[in-house]
Design a protein around this motif. Sequence first.
Motif, short mmCIF file in Angstrom:
data_model
loop_
_atom_site.label_atom_id
_atom_site.label_comp_id
_atom_site.label_asym_id
_atom_site.label_seq_id
_atom_site.Cartn_x
_atom_site.Cartn_y
_atom_site.Cartn_z
N LYS A 186 -8.81 10.91 -4.44
CA LYS A 186 -8.54 9.53 -3.99
C LYS A 186 -7.64 9.54 -2.75
O LYS A 186 -7.88 8.80 -1.80
CB LYS A 186 -7.88 8.72 -5.11
CG LYS A 186 -8.76 8.50 -6.31
CD LYS A 186 -9.85 7.51 -6.01
CE LYS A 186 -10.60 7.17 -7.29
NZ LYS A 186 -11.70 6.24 -7.07
N GLU A 225 0.83 -1.21 0.00
CA GLU A 225 0.00 0.00 0.00
C GLU A 225 0.87 1.26 0.00
O GLU A 225 0.57 2.22 -0.71
CB GLU A 225 -0.92 0.00 1.22
CG GLU A 225 -2.01 -1.04 1.17
CD GLU A 225 -2.91 -0.99 2.41
OE1 GLU A 225 -4.12 -0.76 2.23
OE2 GLU A 225 -2.39 -1.15 3.53
N GLY A 274 -3.23 3.80 9.77
CA GLY A 274 -3.57 4.70 10.86
C GLY A 274 -2.39 5.22 11.65
O GLY A 274 -2.54 5.63 12.80
N SER A 330 -9.58 10.66 0.37
CA SER A 330 -10.44 9.58 0.87
C SER A 330 -9.64 8.53 1.62
O SER A 330 -10.06 8.05 2.68
CB SER A 330 -11.19 8.91 -0.28
OG SER A 330 -12.08 9.82 -0.87
N GLN A 331 -8.48 8.18 1.08
CA GLN A 331 -7.65 7.16 1.74
C GLN A 331 -7.17 7.65 3.10
O GLN A 331 -7.18 6.90 4.07
CB GLN A 331 -6.46 6.77 0.87
CG GLN A 331 -5.65 5.64 1.47
CD GLN A 331 -4.70 5.00 0.48
OE1 GLN A 331 -4.75 5.27 -0.71
NE2 GLN A 331 -3.83 4.15 0.98
N ASN A 388 -8.55 16.31 4.47
CA ASN A 388 -7.81 15.18 5.01
C ASN A 388 -6.34 15.21 4.62
O ASN A 388 -5.48 14.78 5.39
CB ASN A 388 -8.47 13.86 4.61
CG ASN A 388 -9.85 13.78 5.23
OD1 ASN A 388 -10.00 13.70 6.44
ND2 ASN A 388 -10.88 13.84 4.39
N LYS A 422 -8.65 9.86 4.98
CA LYS A 422 -9.82 9.88 5.87
C LYS A 422 -10.09 8.50 6.45
O LYS A 422 -10.36 8.36 7.65
CB LYS A 422 -11.05 10.38 5.11
CG LYS A 422 -12.29 10.51 5.98
CD LYS A 422 -13.45 11.08 5.20
CE LYS A 422 -14.66 11.24 6.14
NZ LYS A 422 -15.79 11.81 5.41
N GLU A 423 -10.00 7.46 5.61
CA GLU A 423 -10.23 6.08 6.05
C GLU A 423 -9.17 5.60 7.03
O GLU A 423 -9.41 4.66 7.78
CB GLU A 423 -10.27 5.14 4.85
CG GLU A 423 -11.48 5.32 3.96
CD GLU A 423 -11.39 4.49 2.69
OE1 GLU A 423 -10.54 3.55 2.62
OE2 GLU A 423 -12.16 4.78 1.76
N ASN A 424 -7.99 6.22 7.03
CA ASN A 424 -6.88 5.77 7.86
C ASN A 424 -6.54 6.75 8.98
O ASN A 424 -5.40 6.78 9.46
CB ASN A 424 -5.65 5.51 6.98
CG ASN A 424 -5.77 4.23 6.22
OD1 ASN A 424 -5.62 3.15 6.78
ND2 ASN A 424 -6.07 4.33 4.93
N GLY A 425 -7.52 7.55 9.38
CA GLY A 425 -7.34 8.40 10.55
C GLY A 425 -6.25 9.45 10.45
O GLY A 425 -5.55 9.71 11.42
#
Length: 169
Positions: free
Chosen positions: A91, A46, A106, A94-95, A136, A97-100
């Motif tokens: 993109k 990733e 995270g 969003s990523q 984000n 945001k999803e990972n804090g």
Amino acid sequence: MTTRTPLRQLPLLEHNGKIANQSIAICRYLAKQVKLVGKDDWEDLEIDAIVDTTMDLCLKTAFHVFEKNEKVKQAQAESLFNETIPFYLGKFDSQVKENGGYFVGGRLTWADIFVVAMVDYMSFLIQKDLTANYPNLQIVKENVMNVPNIKAWMDTRPKNKFFTSSELK
């Protein structure tokens, strides 16, 4: 002919009498040394994908910025600024945001530092803060810039004719 630059280009890393080149390879090596890599192979994948995607965006931006033919440059601008940059940064936003507030897992990895540096450079090239509409990405930038050693460097680094996007008005 012996040269200290094996491919006659920079950057170079000299460590324990060995010389390595290629900026992303050097970043990955140093990240491993200071534990800014993924916790497993999937997270490393990733991280690499984020870094490689960032380089894709950098190349598209650089092709536009350094285009000499004004007609070609104008034709590129609409697509770059209305489609390409918003697509990639959307993109990324969003990523994060999803990972804090981070790109992967995270927590801080070298992907966060790399993206912040490269987006800052692209912002400098186009004279516009690319993170302005991406809250984000602003969070990940704050997270990176608040790392004590990074903050200390940013506060004390030598000033020169170049500046960062954070100095854009």
